[in-house]
Scaffold this active site. Structure first.
Site, PDB file in Angstrom:
ATOM      1  CG  HIS A 162     -52.717  20.368  83.869  1.00 57.48           C
ATOM      2  ND1 HIS A 162     -52.395  20.550  85.186  1.00 57.48           N
ATOM      3  CD2 HIS A 162     -53.123  21.579  83.420  1.00 57.48           C
ATOM      4  CE1 HIS A 162     -52.585  21.820  85.518  1.00 57.48           C
ATOM      5  NE2 HIS A 162     -53.028  22.461  84.463  1.00 57.48           N
ATOM      6  CE  LYS A 166     -56.089  17.321  77.262  1.00 62.59           C
ATOM      7  NZ  LYS A 166     -55.488  18.226  78.227  1.00 62.59           N
ATOM      8  CB  THR A 189     -59.835  23.528  77.996  1.00 61.87           C
ATOM      9  OG1 THR A 189     -59.406  22.387  78.752  1.00 61.87           O
ATOM     10  CG2 THR A 189     -60.003  24.710  78.946  1.00 61.87           C
ATOM     11  CB  THR A 191     -57.298  18.223  73.807  1.00 61.37           C
ATOM     12  OG1 THR A 191     -56.556  19.034  72.903  1.00 61.37           O
ATOM     13  CG2 THR A 191     -57.054  16.765  73.506  1.00 61.37           C
ATOM     14  CG  ASP A 223     -57.085  27.145  81.654  1.00 58.93           C
ATOM     15  OD1 ASP A 223     -57.800  26.181  81.941  1.00 58.93           O
ATOM     16  OD2 ASP A 223     -55.907  27.034  81.265  1.00 58.93           O
TER      17      ASP A 223
END
Length: 291
Positions: A162, A166, A189, A191, A223
């Protein structure tokens, strides 16, 4: 060491149910470690009826779930000021289509494990992996039966974080870059994947190759794309740094990934906090040296 233990009915109904597959695989390690299992009522009854862990002093019965057994485990993960009632984590073998897996006490059990940096083990593979890592931490010889979980060169690893997590994911990847690079493939995922690739390139990874294959961002369906890999048994391990303190606009997508992991319970390991992932990485390196 103490773990909470609960299993949905599917996972203790029949001799080949997930609970019994885990116990048969790990009974020796549970006994070696002297592991205490604070076990919700119906799960305890199923273990007693099976004859597994017979006479194991660490097996403790709690009330049925409907009588507050699971709620008591949540409180003990947080801690009650009594060492003998403080849990080091929880095993909760979830049936992904059983609505009880979304009851407040079930959600709270996971959330408090994540907040307190304790393992929340929702699959057979995760529970087996945790027992082996704890054995290695205790200085015991690697169990050959656990080798399949550590054949990283043939596995795919998912790295998801999340927004608030990060930076911790990047720091973790930098610290354990050599270990994570052993995996045949890494996926992430949007970024998170881009930042991981930039890190890898700065570490000498070929500039024309992606260290992590990037899927869509989480809110755009990343996801769900990784969940599909898990369901097809093409992703064997997920490190998912969750931020339990913020509302998540794409909650349904995150639950989809979590349900995919529990659907293939024998084949997918999931770690949901930096503390648990750190412990795994340290033990994985130590295990490889002892082979």
């Amino acid at each position: 060491m103490r773990l909470g233990l609960a299993a949905n009915r599917l996972h203790h109904f029949g001799e080949d149910a997930a609970l019994f597959r885990w116990l048969r695989a790990c009974e020796g390690g549970i006994r070696e470690l002297g592991l205490h299992l604070h076990t919700v009522g119906r799960t305890f009854d199923a273990i007693a009826a099976s004859g597994l862990l017979a006479d194991h002093a660490g097996l403790r019965r709690y009330p049925y779930g409907r009588e507050g057994g699971l709620m008591k485990l949540v409180a003990e993960v947080v801690g009650l000021g009594e060492p003998e009632r403080t849990l080091d984590g929880a095993i909760y073998l979830i049936d992904p289509v059983d609505p009880s897996s979304t009851f407040p006490e079930a959600v709270a059990l996971k959330r408090q494990c994540v907040i307190h940096g304790k393992p929340f083990l929702a699959t057979v593979a995760s529970a087996c992996d945790w027992i082996e890592m704890t054995r290695v931490d205790a200085g015991l010889a690697p169990d050959p039966a656990a080798d399949r979980l550590h054949a990283f060169e043939s596995q795919t690893l998912a790295l998801i974080a999340h927004d608030a997590m990060k930076p911790q994911m990047l720091a973790y990847a930098a610290e354990h870059f050599d270990l994570l690079s052993r995996f045949a493939r890494r996926v992430a995922t949007g970024t998170t994947g881009q930042r991981l690739n930039e890190l890898a390139w700065s570490r000498g990874w070929p500039q024309d190759q992606a260290w992590a294959h990037r899927y869509e961002s989480g809110p755009m369906g990343g996801d769900a794309q990784i969940a599909d890999l898990v369901l097809e048994r093409r992703c064997q391990r997920a490190i998912f740094f969750e931020d339990p303190h913020v509302a998540r606009q794409h909650e349904a997508d995150i639950q989809l990934l979590e349900r995919a992991v529990t659907t293939v319970t024998d084949d997918a390991v999931c770690m949901t906090s930096p503390a648990v992932a750190q412990r795994w990485a340290t033990a994985a390196v130590a295990r490889a040296r002892r082979r």
